[in-house]
Write a protein that holds these residues in place. Structure first.
Motif, PDB file in Angstrom:
ATOM      1  N   SER A   5     -16.865 -40.663  75.462  1.00 39.53           N
ATOM      2  CA  SER A   5     -15.977 -41.359  76.391  1.00 39.53           C
ATOM      3  C   SER A   5     -14.797 -40.499  76.818  1.00 39.53           C
ATOM      4  O   SER A   5     -14.251 -40.679  77.897  1.00 39.53           O
ATOM      5  CB  SER A   5     -15.487 -42.663  75.784  1.00 39.53           C
ATOM      6  N   LEU A   6     -14.363 -39.535  76.018  1.00 39.92           N
ATOM      7  CA  LEU A   6     -13.238 -38.688  76.390  1.00 39.92           C
ATOM      8  C   LEU A   6     -13.658 -37.480  77.214  1.00 39.92           C
ATOM      9  O   LEU A   6     -12.822 -36.867  77.872  1.00 39.92           O
ATOM     10  CB  LEU A   6     -12.495 -38.203  75.149  1.00 39.92           C
ATOM     11  N   ILE A  47      -6.645 -42.266  80.860  1.00 40.58           N
ATOM     12  CA  ILE A  47      -6.893 -41.918  79.459  1.00 40.58           C
ATOM     13  C   ILE A  47      -6.531 -43.093  78.557  1.00 40.58           C
ATOM     14  O   ILE A  47      -7.261 -43.427  77.621  1.00 40.58           O
ATOM     15  CB  ILE A  47      -6.107 -40.652  79.061  1.00 40.58           C
ATOM     16  N   VAL A  48      -5.411 -43.747  78.862  1.00 40.77           N
ATOM     17  CA  VAL A  48      -4.999 -44.904  78.069  1.00 40.77           C
ATOM     18  C   VAL A  48      -6.038 -46.014  78.181  1.00 40.77           C
ATOM     19  O   VAL A  48      -6.377 -46.668  77.194  1.00 40.77           O
ATOM     20  CB  VAL A  48      -3.601 -45.393  78.515  1.00 40.77           C
ATOM     21  N   ALA A  49      -6.577 -46.205  79.385  1.00 45.83           N
ATOM     22  CA  ALA A  49      -7.605 -47.225  79.581  1.00 45.83           C
ATOM     23  C   ALA A  49      -8.862 -46.886  78.782  1.00 45.83           C
ATOM     24  O   ALA A  49      -9.474 -47.756  78.164  1.00 45.83           O
ATOM     25  CB  ALA A  49      -7.932 -47.366  81.056  1.00 45.83           C
ATOM     26  N   HIS A  50      -9.231 -45.600  78.792  1.00 48.11           N
ATOM     27  CA  HIS A  50     -10.418 -45.189  78.040  1.00 48.11           C
ATOM     28  C   HIS A  50     -10.210 -45.353  76.542  1.00 48.11           C
ATOM     29  O   HIS A  50     -11.128 -45.736  75.817  1.00 48.11           O
ATOM     30  CB  HIS A  50     -10.786 -43.736  78.359  1.00 48.11           C
ATOM     31  N   VAL A  51      -9.016 -45.065  76.073  1.00 52.77           N
ATOM     32  CA  VAL A  51      -8.733 -45.217  74.644  1.00 52.77           C
ATOM     33  C   VAL A  51      -8.836 -46.686  74.236  1.00 52.77           C
ATOM     34  O   VAL A  51      -9.366 -47.013  73.179  1.00 52.77           O
ATOM     35  CB  VAL A  51      -7.350 -44.629  74.294  1.00 52.77           C
ATOM     36  N   SER A  52      -8.359 -47.587  75.093  1.00 52.38           N
ATOM     37  CA  SER A  52      -8.468 -49.010  74.773  1.00 52.38           C
ATOM     38  C   SER A  52      -9.928 -49.456  74.772  1.00 52.38           C
ATOM     39  O   SER A  52     -10.330 -50.287  73.961  1.00 52.38           O
ATOM     40  CB  SER A  52      -7.646 -49.844  75.744  1.00 52.38           C
ATOM     41  N   GLU A  53     -10.744 -48.890  75.671  1.00 48.75           N
ATOM     42  CA  GLU A  53     -12.169 -49.202  75.674  1.00 48.75           C
ATOM     43  C   GLU A  53     -12.832 -48.696  74.395  1.00 48.75           C
ATOM     44  O   GLU A  53     -13.690 -49.360  73.817  1.00 48.75           O
ATOM     45  CB  GLU A  53     -12.852 -48.584  76.891  1.00 48.75           C
ATOM     46  N   ILE A  54     -12.424 -47.515  73.950  1.00 52.42           N
ATOM     47  CA  ILE A  54     -12.978 -46.951  72.726  1.00 52.42           C
ATOM     48  C   ILE A  54     -12.629 -47.829  71.540  1.00 52.42           C
ATOM     49  O   ILE A  54     -13.472 -48.099  70.676  1.00 52.42           O
ATOM     50  CB  ILE A  54     -12.456 -45.514  72.507  1.00 52.42           C
ATOM     51  N   ASN A  55     -11.382 -48.303  71.497  1.00 51.32           N
ATOM     52  CA  ASN A  55     -10.972 -49.176  70.395  1.00 51.32           C
ATOM     53  C   ASN A  55     -11.786 -50.456  70.383  1.00 51.32           C
ATOM     54  O   ASN A  55     -12.147 -50.966  69.327  1.00 51.32           O
ATOM     55  CB  ASN A  55      -9.484 -49.487  70.485  1.00 51.32           C
ATOM     56  N   ALA A  56     -12.088 -50.994  71.582  1.00 57.85           N
ATOM     57  CA  ALA A  56     -12.907 -52.198  71.659  1.00 57.85           C
ATOM     58  C   ALA A  56     -14.322 -51.919  71.143  1.00 57.85           C
ATOM     59  O   ALA A  56     -14.902 -52.742  70.435  1.00 57.85           O
ATOM     60  CB  ALA A  56     -12.961 -52.711  73.091  1.00 57.85           C
ATOM     61  N   GLN A  57     -14.864 -50.753  71.489  1.00 59.03           N
ATOM     62  CA  GLN A  57     -16.200 -50.399  71.008  1.00 59.03           C
ATOM     63  C   GLN A  57     -16.204 -50.214  69.499  1.00 59.03           C
ATOM     64  O   GLN A  57     -17.156 -50.581  68.818  1.00 59.03           O
ATOM     65  CB  GLN A  57     -16.687 -49.124  71.690  1.00 59.03           C
TER      66      GLN A  57
END
Length: 144
Positions: free
Chosen positions: A38-39, A63-73
């Motif tokens: 994802s990064l 990047i912040v949006a992607h990090v939040s998506e990663i945390n959800a995953q």
């Protein structure tokens, strides 16, 4: 059949389904793999937009949006956490799900026992009468 040690060298035994890793090392491997996948696109967008300050701010927001998506995953990866939210006791199959979305043991199943934050007066009630009417049928079909 010979037991296979974990490929990470942690000392536990691994399985072929988990790429010869133990369960804990395999979970960490999956987390790192999700983060790397994802990064990867976000790092290239940051490199392309270094010239413009406004676009770099937008890419930081991406990047912040992607990090939040990663945390959800990563939260979705957590499987089998059958512990009471209040006392951390293993509940197994006897756990109670509350309307607040947490799992509790028999001692903390009531809203007063675990300081539930759901306002039960505003939450719509389940209409058990409608369910009973739709399920009810004639038990003696042969009787006229």
């Amino acid at each position: 059949m010979e037991a296979i040690l974990c490929t990470n060298g942690c000392g536990f035994f691994g399985t072929a389904e988990n790429r010869n890793m133990c369960s804990m090392c395999y979970k960490e491997f999956l987390k790192r793999e999700i983060i790397a996948v994802s990064l990867k696109p976000t790092i290239t967008t940051v490199d392309q937009h270094d010239d413009h300050a406004s676009s770099s701010l937008a890419s930081k927001n991406d990047i912040v949006a992607h990090v939040s998506e990663i945390n959800a995953q990563l939260r979705e990866l957590k499987i089998g956490k059958n512990r009471c939210k209040s006392c951390n006791k293993k509940v197994g199959l006897t756990g109670f799900n509350c309307r607040c979305g947490n799992l509790f043991c028999g001692r903390h199943r009531l809203p007063e026992a675990h300081a539930c934050n759901v306002d039960y007066k505003t939450v719509p009630r389940r209409n058990d009468q409608d369910l009973a009417e739709t399920i009810k049928s004639d038990k003696l079909k042969w009787r006229a």
